[in-house]
Design a protein around this motif. Structure first.
Motif, PDB file in Angstrom:
ATOM      1  N   LEU A 104      -1.644   9.790   5.085  1.00 14.04           N
ATOM      2  CA  LEU A 104      -2.239   8.562   5.601  1.00 14.04           C
ATOM      3  C   LEU A 104      -1.586   8.228   6.936  1.00 14.04           C
ATOM      4  O   LEU A 104      -0.360   8.159   7.037  1.00 14.04           O
ATOM      5  N   ARG A 105      -2.429   7.995   7.956  1.00 12.06           N
ATOM      6  CA  ARG A 105      -1.947   7.571   9.271  1.00 12.06           C
ATOM      7  C   ARG A 105      -2.672   6.289   9.659  1.00 12.06           C
ATOM      8  O   ARG A 105      -3.905   6.233   9.651  1.00 12.06           O
ATOM      9  N   ILE A 106      -1.900   5.278  10.008  1.00 13.04           N
ATOM     10  CA  ILE A 106      -2.451   3.979  10.394  1.00 13.04           C
ATOM     11  C   ILE A 106      -2.014   3.690  11.824  1.00 13.04           C
ATOM     12  O   ILE A 106      -0.842   3.843  12.172  1.00 13.04           O
ATOM     13  N   GLY A 107      -2.939   3.308  12.644  1.00 20.30           N
ATOM     14  CA  GLY A 107      -2.638   2.979  14.032  1.00 20.30           C
ATOM     15  C   GLY A 107      -3.762   2.168  14.628  1.00 20.30           C
ATOM     16  O   GLY A 107      -4.645   1.671  13.924  1.00 20.30           O
ATOM     17  N   GLU A 108      -3.754   2.047  15.921  1.00 16.86           N
ATOM     18  CA  GLU A 108      -4.802   1.300  16.597  1.00 16.86           C
ATOM     19  C   GLU A 108      -5.213   2.038  17.861  1.00 16.86           C
ATOM     20  O   GLU A 108      -4.438   2.746  18.487  1.00 16.86           O
ATOM     21  N   ARG A 109      -6.484   1.871  18.204  1.00 15.87           N
ATOM     22  CA  ARG A 109      -7.039   2.478  19.411  1.00 15.87           C
ATOM     23  C   ARG A 109      -8.054   1.505  19.986  1.00 15.87           C
ATOM     24  O   ARG A 109      -8.969   1.066  19.290  1.00 15.87           O
ATOM     25  N   LEU A 167       0.808  -1.214   0.000  1.00 22.55           N
ATOM     26  CA  LEU A 167       0.000   0.000   0.000  1.00 22.55           C
ATOM     27  C   LEU A 167       0.843   1.267   0.000  1.00 22.55           C
ATOM     28  O   LEU A 167       0.633   2.166  -0.817  1.00 22.55           O
ATOM     29  N   LEU A 168       1.801   1.380   0.917  1.00 23.29           N
ATOM     30  CA  LEU A 168       2.535   2.640   1.062  1.00 23.29           C
ATOM     31  C   LEU A 168       3.351   2.946  -0.191  1.00 23.29           C
ATOM     32  O   LEU A 168       3.337   4.079  -0.696  1.00 23.29           O
ATOM     33  N   ARG A 169       4.058   1.973  -0.704  1.00 21.28           N
ATOM     34  CA  ARG A 169       4.876   2.207  -1.901  1.00 21.28           C
ATOM     35  C   ARG A 169       3.982   2.459  -3.120  1.00 21.28           C
ATOM     36  O   ARG A 169       4.332   3.273  -3.987  1.00 21.28           O
ATOM     37  N   ALA A 170       2.838   1.756  -3.194  1.00 24.23           N
ATOM     38  CA  ALA A 170       1.928   1.989  -4.315  1.00 24.23           C
ATOM     39  C   ALA A 170       1.390   3.416  -4.302  1.00 24.23           C
ATOM     40  O   ALA A 170       1.243   4.050  -5.345  1.00 24.23           O
ATOM     41  N   LEU A 171       1.093   3.941  -3.097  1.00 20.03           N
ATOM     42  CA  LEU A 171       0.617   5.323  -3.008  1.00 20.03           C
ATOM     43  C   LEU A 171       1.723   6.317  -3.321  1.00 20.03           C
ATOM     44  O   LEU A 171       1.474   7.376  -3.917  1.00 20.03           O
ATOM     45  N   ASP A 172       2.931   6.018  -2.930  1.00 20.80           N
ATOM     46  CA  ASP A 172       4.015   6.986  -3.068  1.00 20.80           C
ATOM     47  C   ASP A 172       4.670   6.945  -4.445  1.00 20.80           C
ATOM     48  O   ASP A 172       5.043   7.991  -4.998  1.00 20.80           O
ATOM     49  N   GLU A 173       4.800   5.761  -5.023  1.00 19.69           N
ATOM     50  CA  GLU A 173       5.587   5.631  -6.251  1.00 19.69           C
ATOM     51  C   GLU A 173       4.787   5.091  -7.426  1.00 19.69           C
ATOM     52  O   GLU A 173       5.324   4.996  -8.539  1.00 19.69           O
ATOM     53  N   ASP A 196       1.724   1.026   9.854  1.00 20.83           N
ATOM     54  CA  ASP A 196       1.983  -0.254   9.200  1.00 20.83           C
ATOM     55  C   ASP A 196       0.689  -0.751   8.557  1.00 20.83           C
ATOM     56  O   ASP A 196      -0.290  -1.049   9.244  1.00 20.83           O
ATOM     57  N   PRO A 197       0.646  -0.878   7.201  1.00 20.03           N
ATOM     58  CA  PRO A 197      -0.575  -1.334   6.523  1.00 20.03           C
ATOM     59  C   PRO A 197      -0.972  -2.756   6.885  1.00 20.03           C
ATOM     60  O   PRO A 197      -2.113  -3.156   6.629  1.00 20.03           O
ATOM     61  N   ARG A 198      -0.053  -3.540   7.447  1.00 17.03           N
ATOM     62  CA  ARG A 198      -0.391  -4.913   7.804  1.00 17.03           C
ATOM     63  C   ARG A 198      -1.432  -4.991   8.919  1.00 17.03           C
ATOM     64  O   ARG A 198      -2.036  -6.046   9.150  1.00 17.03           O
TER      65      ARG A 198
END
Length: 532
Positions: free
Chosen positions: A457-462, A394-400, A421-423
């Motif tokens: 994009l920010r990925i985290g958990e709550r 995901l991250l590399r696809a969005l960036d590059e 982390d997209p995982r």
């Protein structure tokens, strides 16, 4: 569960006999400022049908005549009728009129209690005025102050008689008994009222110079019962407390209580009855609110279930659409892509023959067309299923990936801020993030006339839930005041976010288009080391 209330017999003679017996039982309790038989008459006329009133009048006249004959009947039969008959007739006439004006035997609400008490005051005033007139007619002018004294005694005694007897009759005949409430009332009677009367007896014995002090204290249990059991508890406590104090006074030989003491009792009893009725109304209101809360809670749970079902259905449709796209992309890649490659191979093998025949321009044209078809196929495949997402993540696809190529080709600068982390996210959420970014970038190129595009994009958990916050914005012309018909870009993005249970917000306080999207993953966060 409620038990049924008592019922009056549907028989005039039986009603008359019962009324006669109650009248004779209550007559010995009559005091100068306390007339319980008057309250019995009021309650009987209020609760029985009008067709039985004749039996009640006959029973009352018979009981009164028997009592007067036992005392010698000093006025004779004519004086007896003149003295005893007008008061019941006036009460019956006024009560009949008030019943026609919608007066009910009910103390269900403070409004009904107020209406009933006003009716009591009106009837007491009318009958007292008649009694005073009859007394003045019989005894005038021998005792000029007698009329005034009798007027005050009758007003107070009649009002107290109604206040003590009528609520008890209404409770017995017009309300349903709740076994649990009745049990609680009896227990409080044993635990509160009985000890209170014992304490008051002891105070009365040791406070003989001021016996009214004990009478004032006797109202404390009345207030407790009014708060605890409503108007029913207040009326029962008033009767028990009043009878108890009267018996205590007679047993200890105290002087009869003054008019002020009974006036205090009347005022306090009225207040206790109003307080009890207000307590009942508040309790019923609380019960209705609790029932409404339970109902609304069930409705909300049902709505949550339906919303969950709708989200599940929408997610299922989205997954089916993505699977169909993936299958179609694989078919196009395998069939059409291989066929284009085969054609290019055959054209390359035939180039020598075409060149010898002077037809090299044909091979060039065919190769140009095939190259155009291959580029179009790649764009179509990327729209159907972005291979870069599977290959780069995901991250590399969005960036590059193709998004940057699209924007750079359009002359727009592309800025990204990618954190997390997209995982942590499930496959549907990762695909949705890429699709949303792709659609927003495409809209910016086609419609925004922008010079830059920003993606954060920010990925985290709550609280154990994986979250993704996607922020997309451009510095273009923004949205028109009226969106064109057939435009499905923003609505499609909103539907995609809704199907995943996310939140979609289009901010209007920013130049250009600014989207903020919050997505929640269905996957539970796991240790990153287990997915490396």
């Amino acid at each position: 569960m409620h038990q049924r209330s008592l019922h009056l017999p549907d028989s005039g003679p039986l009603l008359g006999a019962g009324y006669l017996l109650l009248w004779l039982l209550l007559w010995p309790t009559v005091q100068p400022y306390w007339a319980l038989p008057y309250g019995l008459r009021f309650g009987a006329l209020l609760l029985t049908p009008v067709r039985y009133w004749g039996w009640l009048f006959g029973a009352e006249l018979l009981a009164t005549a028997g009592i007067d004959m036992a005392h010698g009947l000093p006025l004779g039969w004519t004086g007896f009728l003149i003295e005893e008959l007008p008061e019941p007739l006036v009460m019956a006439g006024v009560l009949w009129l008030l019943r026609r004006l919608n007066l009910h035997a009910s103390l269900h609400s403070p409004q009904e209690v107020t209406r009933s008490l006003l009716s009591v005051v009106l009837i007491v005033a009318a009958t007292t005025a008649v009694d005073a007139a009859m007394l003045a007619l019989i005894h005038a002018p021998a005792l000029p102050n007698l009329t005034t004294d009798v007027l005050g005694e009758d007003l107070l005694s009649h009002y107290l008689g109604i206040l003590l007897i009528v609520p008890l009759l209404i409770m017995l005949l017009h309300t349903r008994f709740n076994p649990r409430a009745l049990t609680s009332l009896c227990m409080d009677g044993l635990l509160v009222m009985l000890p209170s009367m014992v304490i008051l007896l002891m105070l009365s014995e040791h406070a003989a110079p001021q016996p009214q002090f004990a009478r004032v204290l006797s109202l404390a249990p009345v207030l407790f019962f009014a708060f605890r059991h409503g108007w029913r508890g207040a009326s029962l406590a008033m009767i028990v407390s009043s009878l108890g104090m009267t018996l205590v006074d007679q047993h200890l030989g105290h002087a009869p209580s003054s008019a002020a003491a009974y006036l205090f009792l009347a005022v306090a009893g009225t207040g206790a009855l109003m307080l009890g009725s207000a307590t009942d109304a508040l309790r019923r209101s609380s019960e209705r609110v609790a029932e409404q809360n339970i109902y609304l809670g069930a409705v909300n749970r049902r709505l949550d279930q339906l919303a969950h079902q709708l989200r599940s259905a929408a997610r299922g449709n989205l997954q089916a659409d993505e699977n169909q796209r993936r299958h179609l992309a694989a078919e196009l890649h395998d069939e059409l892509g291989q066929n284009i490659t085969a054609i290019q191979t055959h054209v390359k093998l035939a180039q020598t023959r075409l060149h010898q025949a002077g037809m090299e321009d044909i091979s060039t044209s065919i190769n140009t067309i095939l190259a155009h078809m291959r580029r179009a196929l790649h764009r179509l495949l990327d729209d159907l299923r972005p291979a870069v997402l599977d290959e780069f993540g995901l991250l590399r696809a969005l960036d590059e990936g193709p998004i940057r190529d699209l924007l750079n080709t359009a002359g727009m600068s592309y800025h990204t801020e990618l954190h997390g982390d997209p995982r942590l996210l499930d496959d549907d959420t990762r695909t949705a993030i890429y699709r949303l970014a792709q659609e927003s970038a495409t809209n910016a190129v086609k419609h925004a006339q922008a010079s830059e595009f920003r993606l954060r994009l920010r990925i985290g958990e709550r609280q154990g839930i994986a979250l993704a916050l996607l922020d997309l914005r451009d510095n273009g012309t923004g949205l028109p005041s009226r969106l064109p018909r057939g435009g499905r870009g923003l609505q499609g993005m909103r539907d995609r976010v809704t199907s995943l249970g996310g939140q979609f917000r289009l901010r209007a306080d920013h130049a250009g288009v600014h989207l903020r999207i919050l997505l929640r993953s269905n996957n539970h966060p796991v240790e990153l080391g287990r997915q490396t």
